[in-house]
Design a protein around this motif. Structure first.
Motif, mmCIF file in Angstrom:
data_model
loop_
_atom_site.group_PDB
_atom_site.id
_atom_site.type_symbol
_atom_site.label_atom_id
_atom_site.label_comp_id
_atom_site.label_asym_id
_atom_site.label_seq_id
_atom_site.Cartn_x
_atom_site.Cartn_y
_atom_site.Cartn_z
ATOM 1 N N ARG A 1 0.831 -1.210 0.000
ATOM 2 C CA ARG A 1 0.000 0.000 0.000
ATOM 3 C C ARG A 1 0.865 1.260 0.000
ATOM 4 O O ARG A 1 0.374 2.339 -0.337
ATOM 5 C CB ARG A 1 -0.927 -0.002 1.219
ATOM 6 C CG ARG A 1 -1.891 -1.164 1.221
ATOM 7 C CD ARG A 1 -2.859 -1.088 2.373
ATOM 8 N NE ARG A 1 -3.388 -2.395 2.700
ATOM 9 C CZ ARG A 1 -4.360 -2.635 3.567
ATOM 10 N NH1 ARG A 1 -4.933 -1.625 4.191
ATOM 11 N NH2 ARG A 1 -4.770 -3.862 3.821
ATOM 12 N N SER B 1 0.672 1.590 -3.775
ATOM 13 C CA SER B 1 -0.650 1.822 -4.370
ATOM 14 C C SER B 1 -1.308 3.097 -3.864
ATOM 15 O O SER B 1 -2.064 3.737 -4.600
ATOM 16 C CB SER B 1 -1.562 0.614 -4.098
ATOM 17 O OG SER B 1 -1.767 0.445 -2.704
ATOM 18 N N MET C 1 0.210 6.030 -5.733
ATOM 19 C CA MET C 1 -0.195 5.869 -7.131
ATOM 20 C C MET C 1 -1.620 6.375 -7.333
ATOM 21 O O MET C 1 -1.925 7.039 -8.331
ATOM 22 C CB MET C 1 -0.104 4.400 -7.542
ATOM 23 C CG MET C 1 -0.521 4.142 -8.980
ATOM 24 S SD MET C 1 -0.605 2.371 -9.368
ATOM 25 C CE MET C 1 1.107 1.897 -9.084
ATOM 26 N N ALA C 2 -2.501 6.056 -6.399
ATOM 27 C CA ALA C 2 -3.892 6.511 -6.525
ATOM 28 C C ALA C 2 -3.982 8.026 -6.491
ATOM 29 O O ALA C 2 -4.691 8.640 -7.298
ATOM 30 C CB ALA C 2 -4.731 5.897 -5.406
ATOM 31 N N TYR D 1 -8.820 6.377 -8.790
ATOM 32 C CA TYR D 1 -9.316 5.713 -7.593
ATOM 33 C C TYR D 1 -10.271 4.565 -7.923
ATOM 34 O O TYR D 1 -10.174 3.473 -7.352
ATOM 35 C CB TYR D 1 -10.027 6.728 -6.693
ATOM 36 C CG TYR D 1 -9.135 7.824 -6.190
ATOM 37 C CD1 TYR D 1 -9.225 9.112 -6.710
ATOM 38 C CD2 TYR D 1 -8.197 7.581 -5.194
ATOM 39 C CE1 TYR D 1 -8.406 10.129 -6.250
ATOM 40 C CE2 TYR D 1 -7.379 8.592 -4.722
ATOM 41 C CZ TYR D 1 -7.486 9.861 -5.258
ATOM 42 O OH TYR D 1 -6.665 10.863 -4.797
ATOM 43 N N LEU E 1 -8.385 1.496 -9.657
ATOM 44 C CA LEU E 1 -7.625 0.692 -8.709
ATOM 45 C C LEU E 1 -8.553 -0.088 -7.783
ATOM 46 O O LEU E 1 -8.267 -1.243 -7.430
ATOM 47 C CB LEU E 1 -6.698 1.589 -7.900
ATOM 48 C CG LEU E 1 -5.550 2.227 -8.693
ATOM 49 C CD1 LEU E 1 -4.823 3.268 -7.840
ATOM 50 C CD2 LEU E 1 -4.563 1.172 -9.163
ATOM 51 N N THR E 2 -9.653 0.518 -7.397
ATOM 52 C CA THR E 2 -10.616 -0.181 -6.542
ATOM 53 C C THR E 2 -11.204 -1.395 -7.258
ATOM 54 O O THR E 2 -11.278 -2.494 -6.698
ATOM 55 C CB THR E 2 -11.748 0.774 -6.123
ATOM 56 O OG1 THR E 2 -11.192 1.868 -5.393
ATOM 57 C CG2 THR E 2 -12.773 0.069 -5.264
ATOM 58 N N GLY F 1 -8.553 -4.165 -7.835
ATOM 59 C CA GLY F 1 -8.249 -4.860 -6.590
ATOM 60 C C GLY F 1 -9.330 -5.851 -6.195
ATOM 61 O O GLY F 1 -9.039 -7.000 -5.845
ATOM 62 N N ILE G 1 -3.865 -3.284 -3.590
ATOM 63 C CA ILE G 1 -4.150 -2.362 -4.686
ATOM 64 C C ILE G 1 -5.381 -1.510 -4.382
ATOM 65 O O ILE G 1 -5.400 -0.302 -4.601
ATOM 66 C CB ILE G 1 -4.352 -3.139 -5.998
ATOM 67 C CG1 ILE G 1 -3.017 -3.720 -6.481
ATOM 68 C CG2 ILE G 1 -4.953 -2.248 -7.085
ATOM 69 C CD1 ILE G 1 -3.152 -4.654 -7.669
ATOM 70 N N ARG G 2 -6.421 -2.139 -3.868
ATOM 71 C CA ARG G 2 -7.697 -1.428 -3.749
ATOM 72 C C ARG G 2 -7.839 -0.609 -2.476
ATOM 73 O O ARG G 2 -8.545 0.406 -2.464
ATOM 74 C CB ARG G 2 -8.865 -2.417 -3.824
ATOM 75 C CG ARG G 2 -9.013 -3.313 -2.606
ATOM 76 C CD ARG G 2 -10.262 -4.177 -2.723
ATOM 77 N NE ARG G 2 -10.411 -5.076 -1.579
ATOM 78 C CZ ARG G 2 -10.051 -6.344 -1.573
ATOM 79 N NH1 ARG G 2 -9.493 -6.865 -2.661
ATOM 80 N NH2 ARG G 2 -10.229 -7.100 -0.518
ATOM 81 N N GLY H 1 -2.176 4.431 2.773
ATOM 82 C CA GLY H 1 -1.136 3.461 2.452
ATOM 83 C C GLY H 1 -0.031 3.442 3.499
ATOM 84 O O GLY H 1 0.390 2.377 3.967
#
Length: 430
Positions: free
Chosen positions: A87, A90, A93-94, A100, A103-104, A107, A145-146, A372
């Motif tokens: 995290r 990620s 990155m988000a 958003y 990635l959600t 994930g 990721i999410r 994260g």
């Protein structure tokens, strides 16, 4: 991309009404925010049924595929480490890409695909163990990721209905899934004479439900023709990346890491209850289900109190954690049940109201990054605390109790410092 489109994108990502809808934020925005909060809660309910249901039989599954106890520990431990530490990647990155929702969805998609596929590993022969290990790690990658992206979206919606209340409702729904998933798997395994693969295959149903709900939620949140899943532009991204997170956030993360280190794991509690003859092995899952129910209730209650009384409600957390070992390891069933209930309530508070405080401490555009970092720090605390608790328990229960009480005294002092600085900052933002 223009600044105007960026603002519409942010509004759509957060579930706000925008000028293109013809509705005001005050009227439509609150209702839409609640729909996002509850929608994410139901998605989490279904997804928790999937991965919590699978996690309840990871040990027996891997053992049936030929894994040793050491290998089971390595695979599951590596998965949890990946879910937390990645995290750190990620989250930024988000915030940097503003993707958003993408990635959600990615994930959750990994979880929805990987867990049901575990059902085929028993028929793969010698390759079954390697495939199962890869799927378990991939599912945990999906969690990494999410989580920051979803938490940022959820916090944005919750801020419009009461941060504590919104995250509390979400956590309560989430806990229902964590309670129902293992029960579903246990029921299917019992009905099929102990075969594990049918229980994993049954998780296909909540997996499909979770993805359908998520895509529906995404479509409804897109309240304008603008596509919110885009970059905010090089200038905004660079500014977001340069701005440091507030020092109060880092101190809060450290205080909560100390809290987490002191919160003995349910695995150790269950181990003790069975070894000491307090409960039978078959009763341990029921104790865990009781803890999950307590966590759901605590998330709702402390969320409402957070919105009405403020962040000072969090001072109860170190006290709750400190009383768990004397109760859970006290030797009689009533005390043990109370200890498990307090343990579950502490977990519920950590996963809801504590996250509300994180969202309030950092700028909106840095929330995914903050979540994260916060998760990674919590993971480090959990790892250190888990190892220390096991060593102290082997030495004596009394030494474990003393260590937990002292650690929570330290955590309380750190938390009070953060709360005082936060109050001063709100009075004098300069």
């Amino acid at each position: 991309m223009s600044a105007g489109v960026n603002r519409v994108d942010d509004a759509a990502d957060a579930g706000q009404a925008t000028p293109t809808t013809g509705r005001t934020q005050g009227d439509a925005g609150t209702g839409q925010a609640w729909r996002l909060v509850v929608g994410f809660g139901v998605v989490s309910l279904a997804a928790d049924m999937v991965y919590e249901g699978a996690r309840s039989i990871y040990g027996p599954l891997l053992a049936s595929l030929g894994a040793s106890a050491v290998l089971v520990g390595l695979i599951t431990g590596a998965g949890e480490a990946a879910a937390l530490l990645l995290r750190l990647v990620s989250g930024p990155m988000a915030d940097r890409t503003r993707r958003y929702w993408t990635l959600t969805i990615v994930g959750y998609g990994l979880t929805a695909v990987c867990v049901p596929l575990l059902a085929v590993t028993p028929i793969l022969g010698g390759a079954g163990l390697a495939v199962a290990a890869a799927l378990i790690l991939a599912e945990r990658l999906g969690k990494a990721i999410r989580s920051p992206a979803k938490s940022a979206l959820l916090a944005d919606a919750a801020s419009r209905v009461g941060m504590g209340r919104g995250l509390g409702v979400h956590k309560a729904l989430d806990q229902i899934g964590a309670f129902a998933g293992p029960l579903l798997v246990a029921a299917v395994v019992a009905a099929t004479a102990g075969a594990l693969w049918p229980g994993l295959a049954a998780l296909t149903v909540p997996a499909v439900v979770a993805m359908l709900l998520l895509t529906t939620l995404r479509a409804r949140a897109r309240s304008s023709p603008a596509e919110p899943d885009t970059s905010t532009g090089p200038g905004a991204a660079a500014k977001t990346g340069r701005d440091p997170l507030p020092r109060r956030f880092h101190w809060f993360a450290a205080a909560m890491a100390v809290c987490t280190a002191g919160l003995v794991t349910f695995g150790l509690i269950g181990f003790h209850l069975v070894r000491a003859g307090v409960v039978a092995t078959a009763a341990v899952p029921l104790m865990y289900a009781t803890a999950m129910a307590a966590g759901a209730l605590a998330a709702l209650v402390t969320g409402v109190l957070y919105d009405s009384l403020g962040s000072w409600v969090l001072v109860v957390l170190p006290a709750m954690i400190a009383v768990v070992p004397p109760l859970a390891f006290g030797g009689d069933l009533p005390a043990a049940v109370l200890g498990v209930v307090v343990w579950g309530a502490a977990v519920g508070l950590q996963d809801s109201t504590v996250k509300a405080m994180v969202a309030d401490l950092v700028p909106r555009e840095r929330r995914a990054t903050a979540y994260g970092i916060f998760a990674a720090v919590q993971g480090a605390g959990a790892l250190a605390g888990g190892a220390a608790a096991g060593l102290l328990y082997d030495r004596s229960v009394s030494s474990l109790i003393v260590a937990v009480v002292l650690s929570q005294a330290v955590a309380l002092l750190m938390l009070l410092g953060v709360l005082v600085r936060t109050r001063q900052h709100r009075r004098d933002p300069a």
